[in-house]
Design a protein around this motif. Structure first.
Motif, short mmCIF file in Angstrom:
data_model
loop_
_atom_site.label_atom_id
_atom_site.label_comp_id
_atom_site.label_asym_id
_atom_site.label_seq_id
_atom_site.Cartn_x
_atom_site.Cartn_y
_atom_site.Cartn_z
N ALA A 53 0.83 -1.21 0.00
CA ALA A 53 0.00 0.00 0.00
C ALA A 53 0.86 1.26 0.00
O ALA A 53 0.60 2.20 -0.76
N ILE A 54 1.90 1.26 0.81
CA ILE A 54 2.80 2.41 0.85
C ILE A 54 3.52 2.57 -0.48
O ILE A 54 3.63 3.68 -1.01
N SER A 55 3.99 1.47 -1.04
CA SER A 55 4.67 1.52 -2.33
C SER A 55 3.74 2.03 -3.43
O SER A 55 4.14 2.84 -4.26
N GLY A 56 2.49 1.56 -3.42
CA GLY A 56 1.52 2.03 -4.41
C GLY A 56 1.25 3.52 -4.27
O GLY A 56 1.22 4.26 -5.27
N ALA A 57 1.08 3.99 -3.05
CA ALA A 57 0.84 5.42 -2.83
C ALA A 57 2.05 6.25 -3.25
O ALA A 57 1.90 7.29 -3.90
N LEU A 58 3.25 5.78 -2.90
CA LEU A 58 4.47 6.49 -3.30
C LEU A 58 4.62 6.52 -4.82
O LEU A 58 5.05 7.53 -5.38
N THR A 59 4.25 5.43 -5.46
CA THR A 59 4.36 5.38 -6.92
C THR A 59 3.47 6.44 -7.57
O THR A 59 3.90 7.14 -8.49
N ILE A 60 2.25 6.56 -7.10
CA ILE A 60 1.34 7.57 -7.64
C ILE A 60 1.87 8.97 -7.36
O ILE A 60 1.91 9.83 -8.24
N ALA A 61 2.30 9.20 -6.13
CA ALA A 61 2.81 10.53 -5.76
C ALA A 61 4.07 10.87 -6.56
O ALA A 61 4.20 11.99 -7.08
N LEU A 62 5.00 9.91 -6.68
CA LEU A 62 6.22 10.17 -7.42
C LEU A 62 5.95 10.35 -8.91
O LEU A 62 6.58 11.17 -9.58
N GLY A 63 5.01 9.58 -9.44
CA GLY A 63 4.64 9.73 -10.85
C GLY A 63 4.05 11.10 -11.14
O GLY A 63 4.40 11.76 -12.13
N ALA A 64 3.18 11.55 -10.25
CA ALA A 64 2.59 12.89 -10.41
C ALA A 64 3.66 13.97 -10.25
O ALA A 64 3.69 14.94 -11.02
N PHE A 65 4.52 13.80 -9.28
CA PHE A 65 5.61 14.75 -9.06
C PHE A 65 6.50 14.84 -10.31
O PHE A 65 6.84 15.93 -10.76
N GLY A 66 6.83 13.69 -10.87
CA GLY A 66 7.65 13.67 -12.07
C GLY A 66 6.97 14.30 -13.26
O GLY A 66 7.59 15.07 -14.01
N ALA A 67 5.70 14.02 -13.44
CA ALA A 67 4.98 14.53 -14.60
C ALA A 67 4.70 16.03 -14.50
O ALA A 67 4.73 16.74 -15.51
N HIS A 68 4.42 16.51 -13.31
CA HIS A 68 3.99 17.90 -13.17
C HIS A 68 5.06 18.87 -12.68
O HIS A 68 5.00 20.06 -12.97
N SER A 69 6.04 18.38 -11.94
CA SER A 69 7.01 19.30 -11.34
C SER A 69 8.42 19.18 -11.90
O SER A 69 9.16 20.15 -11.90
N LEU A 70 8.80 17.99 -12.34
CA LEU A 70 10.19 17.80 -12.73
C LEU A 70 10.48 18.12 -14.19
O LEU A 70 11.63 18.33 -14.55
N SER A 71 9.46 18.16 -15.03
CA SER A 71 9.70 18.34 -16.46
C SER A 71 10.41 19.66 -16.78
O SER A 71 11.16 19.73 -17.75
N GLN A 72 10.22 20.65 -15.97
CA GLN A 72 10.88 21.93 -16.22
C GLN A 72 12.30 21.99 -15.66
O GLN A 72 13.06 22.90 -15.99
N TYR A 73 12.68 21.02 -14.82
CA TYR A 73 13.99 21.03 -14.18
C TYR A 73 14.94 19.96 -14.70
O TYR A 73 16.16 20.10 -14.57
N LEU A 74 14.41 18.87 -15.23
CA LEU A 74 15.24 17.74 -15.64
C LEU A 74 15.37 17.66 -17.15
O LEU A 74 14.45 18.02 -17.88
#
Length: 166
Positions: A53-74
């Motif tokens: 459950a924790i891994s699944g929640a982290l996966t969703i949070a990290l995926g959203a973070f990557g898609a919405h926040s990291l694209s302008q920095y990486l």
């Protein structure tokens, strides 16, 4: 293959105070060399569900973070590495859930340890590489990938042995 005591970070997951009695019985078994699976208590089983459950929640949070926040920095390459980590983490979270839900008597111990450790090393190193840019951390990625592959092979061997016992 023998069931050996585990030490280090993953040992604390497998050998906790509730499961010590079961593992002690397995270790002292006269057929110890034939054991590749570990009977799990209800508490250990529940804890593995919590890990999923924790891994699944982290996966969703990290995926959203990557898609919405990291694209302008990486760079595109680092964003792709981050996305690969998210993808592999989700696939192995789902696989672990399927294993926990479908395997009744005993769980393949090598598979559990390899999938959890492999996901942490593979996905974690990709996250760290993408976010920090520190290249030496990338040596952990193939180690984690190898653990994931070993976990899948161990599952196949365990399934084969289980089927041949019938």
């Amino acid at each position: 293959m023998s069931v050996l005591p585990m030490h280090g970070a993953f040992g604390s997951i497998v050998e906790n105070r509730y499961d010590t009695a079961i593992l002690t019985m397995i270790r002292s078994s006269p057929r110890r060399e034939q054991l590749t699976e570990v009977d799990v208590s209800a508490t250990f089983h529940q804890r593995l569900w919590v890990v999923c459950a924790i891994s699944g929640a982290l996966t969703i949070a990290l995926g959203a973070f990557g898609a919405h926040s990291l694209s302008q920095y990486l760079s595109p390459a680092m964003l792709n590495a981050f996305h690969t980590g998210v993808t592999y983490q989700m696939w192995h979270t789902i696989a672990l859930m399927a294993l926990l839900g479908g395997w009744r008597a005993a769980l393949p111990r090598v598979t559990l340890c390899c999938w959890i450790g492999g996901t942490v090393l593979f996905s974690g190193s990709l996250y760290a590489l993408a976010l920090s840019g520190v290249r030496p951390i990338a040596f952990l990625t193939p180690v984690g990938g190898t653990l994931l592959i070993i976990g899948w092979v161990a599952l196949a061997v365990s399934g084969w042995r289980h089927a041949s016992r019938r």
